[in-house]
Enzyme design. Structure first.
Site: not given
Length: 330
Positions: A166, A270, A302
């Site tokens: 991330s 995501e 994510h």
């Protein structure tokens, strides 16, 4: 439908997406410190050390989790997400990464801390809910830490890898772009690949405010400041291609699989960052890049389950690219 109607509908969709992102992203980009996985932490008994590394740039010692890959071994720097904690690196909290890379011939380096830092050298003190501190993470990772590891732990200061999730996915690419001798390999997992573009600075500012109360302007100034483009992986593709950096880029599509991560925030974020990853691939190919692995799966949210799977999958590629000698380090 008239051209005007089409434009109104198009702008309406953009406004809806932007509003949803602005409402949802605070705390979502920080989901990169999300729910622990079932395999959190490596087993006891591994030769993991907890180092206190002096940083003149940040005016304090920085905690670093370390597992040796043997004398003169190459290093893999595992970088944390927006909600990095001060006790352990998220890779250790949420995955058995030390176990996976035990006797791999690779020294595993996990810096601890750096919430909302983007592992960057900030313009101003990093002031948040817990007070103010100095963030000079790029200096630490590219100068102070490798010098310490070479002198004290026999780790090669060059020919290393940076792998981040991330927030830190873009950081890993930027470190490799500007420090090509140290980082010949960069792994980006579920990152926003064009942070300087569009609503990127505003959304990052919202997320940083939620994750510790920090201000993006203290980091890179206003959105018009050159620092935003300097730290934008897509804009820095020519450097990555020119350096011939080995890249590993992953992003899911927001659909959970049997690995887990079935929750709305992880699914939304995501899906939100996926388009920037696809654009990065297109721009990389157009620039003549030919040294990258792209995994854009038809599932994946994510969350740590997917990032751990990617770290496992890239192990042979890391060993081969960095020239590791398996069996070292215990």
């Amino acid at each position: 439908m008239t051209d005007l109607s089409k434009k109104v509908r198009a702008w309406g969709r953009r406004l809806l997406v932007g509003t949803a992102a602005a409402v949802t992203l605070p705390g979502l980009i920080g989901l990169a410190g999300g729910a622990p996985t079932a395999g959190a932490f490596s087993r006891p008994g591994l030769p993991v050390e907890y180092l206190q590394v002096p940083s003149a740039g940040m005016g304090r010692n920085i905690k670093v989790q370390f597992q040796s890959g043997g004398n003169n071994s190459p290093a893999v720097y595992l970088l944390d997400g927006l909600r990095a904690q001060d006790d352990y690196n998220g890779w250790d909290i949420n995955t058995p990464a030390f176990e996976w890379y035990y006797q791999s011939g690779l020294s595993i380096i996990m810096p601890v801390g750096g919430q909302s830092s983007f592992y960057s050298d900030w313009y101003s003190p990093a002031c948040g809910k817990a007070g103010c501190t100095t963030y000079k993470w790029e200096t630490f990772l590219t100068s102070e830490l490798p010098q310490y590891l070479q002198s004290n732990k026999s780790v090669k200061p060059t020919g290393s890898a940076a792998v981040g999730i991330s927030m830190a996915g873009s950081s890993a690419l930027i470190l490799a772009a500007y420090h090509p001798q140290q980082f010949i390999y960069a792994g980006s997992l579920s990152a926003l690949m064009d942070p300087s573009q569009g609503m990127g600075p505003s959304l990052i500012g919202l997320a940083m405010g939620d994750a510790g109360g920090y201000k993006a302007s203290d980091m890179w100034g206003p959105s018009s400041d050159p620092a935003w483009q300097r730290n934008d992986p897509t804009i820095q593709i020519p450097k990555l291609v020119g350096n011939n950096t080995r890249l590993w880029v992953y992003c899911g599509n927001g659909t959970p699989s049997e690995l887990g991560g079935a929750n709305m925030p992880a699914e939304f974020l995501e899906n939100f960052v996926r388009s920037s990853n696809l654009k990065f691939q297109d721009a990389y190919n157009a620039a003549g890049g030919h040294n990258a692995v792209f995994h854009f799966d038809q599932n994946g949210t994510h969350s740590w389950e997917y990032w751990g799977a990617q770290l496992n999958a890239m192990k042979p590629d890391l060993q081969g690219t960095l020239g590791a000698t398996p069996g070292g380090g215990g």
